[in-house]
Design an enzyme around this catalytic site. Structure first.
Site, PDB file in Angstrom:
ATOM      1  CG  ASP A 164      32.933 -72.347  -0.383  1.00  0.00           C
ATOM      2  OD1 ASP A 164      32.969 -71.556  -1.336  1.00  0.00           O
ATOM      3  OD2 ASP A 164      31.893 -72.626   0.234  1.00  0.00           O
ATOM      4  CG  ASP A 185      27.847 -64.722   2.045  1.00  0.00           C
ATOM      5  OD1 ASP A 185      27.869 -65.531   1.106  1.00  0.00           O
ATOM      6  OD2 ASP A 185      28.853 -64.092   2.426  1.00  0.00           O
TER       7      ASP A 185
HETATM    8  O1  1PR Z   1      33.379 -61.696   3.423  1.00  0.00           O
HETATM    9  O2  1PR Z   1      34.717 -60.666   1.613  1.00  0.00           O
HETATM   10  O3  1PR Z   1      35.815 -62.056   3.358  1.00  0.00           O
HETATM   11  O4  1PR Z   1      34.391 -63.066   1.620  1.00  0.00           O
HETATM   12  C1  1PR Z   1      34.196 -64.348   2.165  1.00  0.00           C
HETATM   13  C2  1PR Z   1      33.590 -65.191   1.096  1.00  0.00           C
HETATM   14  O5  1PR Z   1      33.539 -66.520   1.583  1.00  0.00           O
HETATM   15  C3  1PR Z   1      32.181 -64.772   0.738  1.00  0.00           C
HETATM   16  O6  1PR Z   1      32.058 -64.779  -0.664  1.00  0.00           O
HETATM   17  C4  1PR Z   1      31.290 -65.856   1.334  1.00  0.00           C
HETATM   18  O7  1PR Z   1      30.238 -66.176   0.461  1.00  0.00           O
HETATM   19  C5  1PR Z   1      32.236 -67.035   1.449  1.00  0.00           C
HETATM   20  N1  1PR Z   1      31.974 -67.853   2.639  1.00  0.00           N
HETATM   21  C6  1PR Z   1      32.239 -67.495   3.898  1.00  0.00           C
HETATM   22  N2  1PR Z   1      31.928 -68.525   4.728  1.00  0.00           N
HETATM   23  C7  1PR Z   1      31.461 -69.502   3.960  1.00  0.00           C
HETATM   24  C8  1PR Z   1      31.012 -70.802   4.440  1.00  0.00           C
HETATM   25  O8  1PR Z   1      30.526 -71.633   3.663  1.00  0.00           O
HETATM   26  N3  1PR Z   1      31.138 -71.054   5.736  1.00  0.00           N
HETATM   27  N4  1PR Z   1      31.107 -69.822   1.618  1.00  0.00           N
HETATM   28  C9  1PR Z   1      31.490 -69.094   2.650  1.00  0.00           C
HETATM   29  C10 1PR Z   1      30.185 -69.433   0.797  1.00  0.00           C
HETATM   30  C11 1PR Z   1      28.769 -70.277  -0.686  1.00  0.00           C
HETATM   31  C12 1PR Z   1      28.938 -70.557  -2.068  1.00  0.00           C
HETATM   32  C13 1PR Z   1      28.765 -72.028  -2.276  1.00  0.00           C
HETATM   33  C14 1PR Z   1      27.408 -72.087  -2.894  1.00  0.00           C
HETATM   34  C15 1PR Z   1      27.152 -73.322  -3.643  1.00  0.00           C
HETATM   35  N5  1PR Z   1      29.975 -70.482   0.011  1.00  0.00           N
HETATM   36  O9  1PR Z   1      30.070 -70.077  -2.615  1.00  0.00           O
HETATM   37  O10 1PR Z   1      29.805 -72.469  -3.026  1.00  0.00           O
HETATM   38  O11 1PR Z   1      26.450 -71.908  -1.870  1.00  0.00           O
HETATM   39  O12 1PR Z   1      27.107 -74.410  -2.788  1.00  0.00           O
HETATM   40  P1  1PR Z   1      26.257 -75.673  -3.165  1.00  0.00           P
HETATM   41  O13 1PR Z   1      26.237 -75.798  -4.645  1.00  0.00           O
HETATM   42  O14 1PR Z   1      27.001 -76.827  -2.541  1.00  0.00           O
HETATM   43  O15 1PR Z   1      24.903 -75.484  -2.573  1.00  0.00           O
HETATM   44  P2  1PR Z   1      34.567 -61.799   2.558  1.00  0.00           P
END
Ligand code: 1PR
Length: 524
Positions: A224, A379
């Site tokens: 991320d 999400d």
């Molecule tokens: O909505 O098309 O602009 O895409 C934004 C992207 O950013 C989406 O894929 C969304 O999942 C991601 N995103 C947005 N905000 C966050 C955040 O964390 N605040 N991250 C975010 C999403 C989730 C996973 C993470 C897993 C594994 N991150 O990618 O890596 O949950 O984590 P873990 O193994 O530590 O539990 P758009």
């Protein structure tokens, strides 16, 4: 010197990077004459058959290519570069191929997930100069929904099993073409490419090919990425999507370096999510393009990029399509793009109007680049309800009751990184996106994200059984056992983790050694 045919659709950067890594000078073809004068030609095809053939004709490349092939000079076709050699394809029945090899390209007909995405083996049907130092039991990276069906079996160089045996490489004289991507197949892929570059070697047969090949479950590292308060682009990690600790954005390292580390540890794929992409215009956000360019110089496994892929109007009123944004990412080294917030809004619109416009980002990008290049990142957040009739959404009966003893829940889609919940459930979202042309689902879970408590198996099973495209399980991995659990308890094709890898709690190599002999994996 190797000439590389870039017809402008897809990620040719990785092939250039792989060839340059091997010390080769690469000349990108810019005119029909460049094809005629080439001494060695690589044709990496990405995208869809119809779009590819139309561009080859429009640019005047088709006839010189046919002549080049007939002259038996060294040629390596990759993926669509293999399909192009055939007479026709079910992907675009109205368009003819180059017709160098009699036969056609057909769609997979199997109950397994299509596209066939991931690392699978090869069985050599004959000798080839590209097999030097290849044992035969290695896995290569595939990503495709169609495969070739030659009329003449003499051209078959390798086969692979996926539901049934299909032809995964052909050879006729010095013309060789593979369905798999050597440039995305780590060190073994580079070895194979190197063999192609070394002229005049004798033909050998790999000695360790298995009787049946198996698709490996993929282990994916997710980064991320966002700017921190000092303006540096950092890899961060949230707890249930909250990436701030004591007010500051968590900084877990630099994207390019971390991706390099995960490649060395044996990651089968690497995903970058630009988590604040929804509020910035990605084409202004050049650091992400730079991250891709730099990473793809040394990382030879597939790269996915997500964040901010949607239509956009800049402050001067200029309109950019999601397709243009995605194209920039592909040209910078991405193999797949992932769409999050925009997918939710597209599906809401389709459901409201009862039909699609044909112009959504999912449809446009999958038409040009193929469905295998379009990942939908979901999400969702769990919402408990008293029973299935309580909401107009697809619910599941859960083994983990809610705070008031509720036995049912639905998974609410969110946008903008979980900031906004919508009246749409994750199962419906996945189904509609598949219909629109998406090729894979990246299934996050806000409740589980960063908790180290294991994947949400109920969510994964609910979505996996509702679609036929591959599903990547994400969020909650805390140890190697969680990966075994997700592969045993669900049919997910891949599992993704972030926190445990970033914090070095468990290495990708450790996950793989734990899974070895329990689940089909690609050994590190
Ligand atoms: O909505 O098309 O602009 O895409 C934004 C992207 O950013 C989406 O894929 C969304 O999942 C991601 N995103 C947005 N905000 C966050 C955040 O964390 N605040 N991250 C975010 C999403 C989730 C996973 C993470 C897993 C594994 N991150 O990618 O890596 O949950 O984590 P873990 O193994 O530590 O539990 P758009």
């Amino acid at each position: 010197m190797t000439a590389l045919l870039d017809y402008g659709a897809g990620n040719v950067r990785s092939v250039i990077n792989a060839l340059e890594k091997l010390g080769e000078n690469v000349k990108v073809i810019t005119s029909p004459e460049d094809i005629s004068s080439a001494e060695r030609l690589v044709f990496p095809g990405v995208g869809s058959f119809g779009a590819m053939m139309n561009i080859l004709h429009d640019k005047g490349y088709a006839e010189p290519l046919k002549k080049y092939l007939a002259s038996d000079r060294p040629f390596l076709g990759i993926c669509l570069g293999l399909h192009a050699l055939f007479e026709s394809s079910e992907e675009a029945p109205e368009v003819s191929g180059l017709g160098f090899i009699p036969g056609r390209v057909i769609r997979f007909t199997t109950d397994l997930a299509v596209p066939h995405i991931g690392w699978n083996g090869i069985k050599a049907a004959g000798p080839s100069p590209i097999f030097h130092d290849i044992r035969g039991d290695e896995k290569f990276y595939f990503v495709h929904s169609f495969h070739v069906d030659p009329a003449d079996r003499d051209v078959v160089l390798t086969t692979t099993d996926y539901g049934y045996e299909f032809v995964s490489a052909v050879q006729r004289g010095r013309v060789i073409a593979t369905q798999f991507h050597p440039e995305k197949s780590g060190t073994v892929g580079l070895k194979l490419l190197g063999n192609f570059l070394t002229a005049g070697r004798e033909e050998v047969v790999p000695s360790h090919c298995a009787a049946t090949t198996h698709l490996a479950k993929r282990i994916i590292a997710c980064l991320d990425v966002r700017g921190n308060d000092q303006g540096d682009l950092v890899v961060t990690k949230g707890d249930q999507y909250d990436v701030r600790e004591k007010g500051a954005v968590r900084n877990l390292g630099k994207p390019v370096q971390l991706a390099g580390r995960y490649y060395e540890e044996g990651a089968d794929e690497i995903t970058f999510l630009n988590i604040t992409g929804f509020r910035d215009f990605p084409l202004k956000d050049l650091p992400m393009l730079e991250v891709l360019r730099e990473t793809s110089k040394n990382v030879f496994v597939p790269l996915t990029i997500g964040g901010g892929i949607r239509d956009y109007v800049d402050k001067d009123g200029k309109r950019y399509s999601a397709l243009e944004v995605a194209s920039q990412y592909f040209r910078s080294g991405a193999d797949k793009i992932s769409i999050g917030s925009d997918a939710v809004e597209i599906v809401e619109q389709v459901l409201a109007e009862g039909k699609s416009t044909g112009l959504s980002s999912i449809e446009q990008i999958s038409r040009v680049y193929g469905s295998q290049a379009v990942v939908i990142s979901i999400d969702p957040r769990r919402v408990y309800v008293s029973g299935p009739e309580a909401v107009p959404h697809q619910t599941i009966k859960t083994a983990t009751p809610g705070p008031n003893g509720e036995e049912y829940c639905w998974y609410q889609c969110t946008i903008k990184g979980g900031r906004e919940g919508r009246e749409l459930d994750a199962i419906t979202l996945a189904q509609v996106c598949q219909e629109l042309g998406a090729g894979e689902i990246l299934l996050n879970c806000i409740d589980k994200d960063g908790t180290n408590s294991g994947f949400d198996l109920e969510l994964i099973n609910a979505v996996k059984t509702a679609v036929t495209i591959p599903v990547i399980a994400s969020s909650g991995a805390g140890n190697a056992e969680h990966f075994l659990e997700v592969f045993v308890e669900t049919q997910a094709e891949a599992a993704l983790a972030a926190g445990i890898f970033h914090r070095r709690e468990v290495g990708i190599d450790e996950v793989k050694s734990f899974l070895r002999n329990k689940v089909e994996i690609r050994p590190c």
